[in-house]
Design a protein around this motif. Structure first.
Motif, short mmCIF file in Angstrom:
data_model
loop_
_atom_site.label_atom_id
_atom_site.label_comp_id
_atom_site.label_asym_id
_atom_site.label_seq_id
_atom_site.Cartn_x
_atom_site.Cartn_y
_atom_site.Cartn_z
N MET A 66 0.82 -1.20 0.00
CA MET A 66 0.00 0.00 0.00
C MET A 66 0.85 1.26 0.00
SD MET A 66 -3.05 0.79 -0.31
CE MET A 66 -4.48 0.01 0.31
N ASP A 67 2.06 1.18 0.54
CA ASP A 67 2.94 2.34 0.62
C ASP A 67 3.43 2.75 -0.76
OD1 ASP A 67 6.09 3.24 1.98
OD2 ASP A 67 4.21 4.31 2.21
N LYS A 68 3.71 1.75 -1.63
CA LYS A 68 4.16 2.06 -2.98
C LYS A 68 3.07 2.76 -3.79
CE LYS A 68 7.55 -1.62 -3.49
NZ LYS A 68 7.95 -2.79 -4.27
N LYS A 69 1.84 2.38 -3.54
CA LYS A 69 0.72 2.98 -4.26
C LYS A 69 0.59 4.47 -3.91
CE LYS A 69 -4.04 1.89 -5.39
NZ LYS A 69 -5.18 1.03 -5.08
N ASN A 70 0.75 4.80 -2.63
CA ASN A 70 0.67 6.20 -2.21
C ASN A 70 1.85 6.99 -2.76
OD1 ASN A 70 -1.71 5.86 -0.83
ND2 ASN A 70 -0.72 5.47 1.13
N ALA A 71 3.03 6.39 -2.77
CA ALA A 71 4.20 7.07 -3.31
C ALA A 71 4.02 7.33 -4.80
CB ALA A 71 5.45 6.24 -3.04
N LEU A 72 3.46 6.35 -5.51
CA LEU A 72 3.22 6.52 -6.94
C LEU A 72 2.21 7.63 -7.20
CD1 LEU A 72 3.89 5.41 -9.73
CD2 LEU A 72 1.99 3.82 -9.47
N ARG A 73 1.17 7.68 -6.38
CA ARG A 73 0.18 8.76 -6.51
C ARG A 73 0.81 10.12 -6.25
NH1 ARG A 73 -4.99 6.47 -3.23
NH2 ARG A 73 -5.65 4.95 -4.78
N ALA A 74 1.62 10.22 -5.21
CA ALA A 74 2.26 11.50 -4.88
C ALA A 74 3.21 11.91 -5.99
CB ALA A 74 3.01 11.38 -3.56
N GLY A 75 3.97 10.97 -6.53
CA GLY A 75 4.87 11.29 -7.63
C GLY A 75 4.13 11.74 -8.87
N ALA A 76 3.05 11.06 -9.19
CA ALA A 76 2.25 11.43 -10.36
C ALA A 76 1.63 12.82 -10.18
CB ALA A 76 1.17 10.39 -10.61
N LEU A 77 1.16 13.09 -8.98
CA LEU A 77 0.58 14.40 -8.70
C LEU A 77 1.62 15.50 -8.81
CD1 LEU A 77 -1.92 16.00 -7.76
CD2 LEU A 77 -1.12 15.66 -5.43
N ALA A 78 2.81 15.26 -8.26
CA ALA A 78 3.88 16.26 -8.34
C ALA A 78 4.31 16.48 -9.78
CB ALA A 78 5.06 15.83 -7.48
N ALA A 79 4.47 15.39 -10.54
CA ALA A 79 4.87 15.52 -11.94
C ALA A 79 3.80 16.25 -12.75
CB ALA A 79 5.15 14.15 -12.53
N GLY A 80 2.54 15.90 -12.52
CA GLY A 80 1.45 16.56 -13.24
C GLY A 80 1.35 18.03 -12.91
N THR A 81 1.50 18.36 -11.65
CA THR A 81 1.45 19.77 -11.24
C THR A 81 2.59 20.56 -11.86
OG1 THR A 81 0.45 19.11 -9.14
CG2 THR A 81 1.40 21.31 -9.25
N THR A 82 3.78 19.99 -11.86
CA THR A 82 4.94 20.67 -12.45
C THR A 82 4.74 20.85 -13.95
OG1 THR A 82 6.36 19.67 -10.79
CG2 THR A 82 7.44 20.55 -12.74
N LEU A 83 4.25 19.82 -14.62
CA LEU A 83 4.02 19.92 -16.06
C LEU A 83 2.99 20.99 -16.37
CD1 LEU A 83 4.63 18.76 -18.84
CD2 LEU A 83 2.76 17.13 -18.47
N MET A 84 1.91 21.04 -15.61
CA MET A 84 0.88 22.06 -15.85
C MET A 84 1.41 23.47 -15.60
SD MET A 84 -1.66 20.64 -17.14
CE MET A 84 -2.76 22.03 -17.12
#
Length: 77
Positions: A1-19
């Motif tokens: 479950m920890d990897k899933k949260n880390a993946l979500r946080a990474g995707a959110l950070a990458a998406g925010t930076t890209l936008m």
């Protein structure tokens, strides 16, 4: 479950930076503002001196002064 949260946080950070990068428009830098008076450009040597050598020199001076003026004497056992 920890990897899933880390993946979500990474995707959110990458998406925010890209936008943020896509929303900022560098085309606005092409038009000059009133009162804008840029000076002459810097050479490579001036740029390296200003942004590399000068901070390293200042850091060295401060570190040297701290070491020389250190008042705490270590007790040798």
């Amino acid at each position: 479950m920890d990897k899933k949260n880390a993946l979500r946080a990474g995707a959110l950070a990458a998406g925010t930076t890209l936008m943020m990068l896509l929303m900022s428009s560098p085309a606005l830098a092409l038009s000059r503002d009133d009162g804008d008076d840029p000076g002459p450009g810097l050479s490579i040597a001036e740029t390296l001196g200003l942004y590399v050598a000068a901070p390293l020199l200042i850091f060295g001076i401060i570190a040297g002064l701290v070491m020389v003026l250190d008042k705490s004497h270590k007790q040798h056992v």
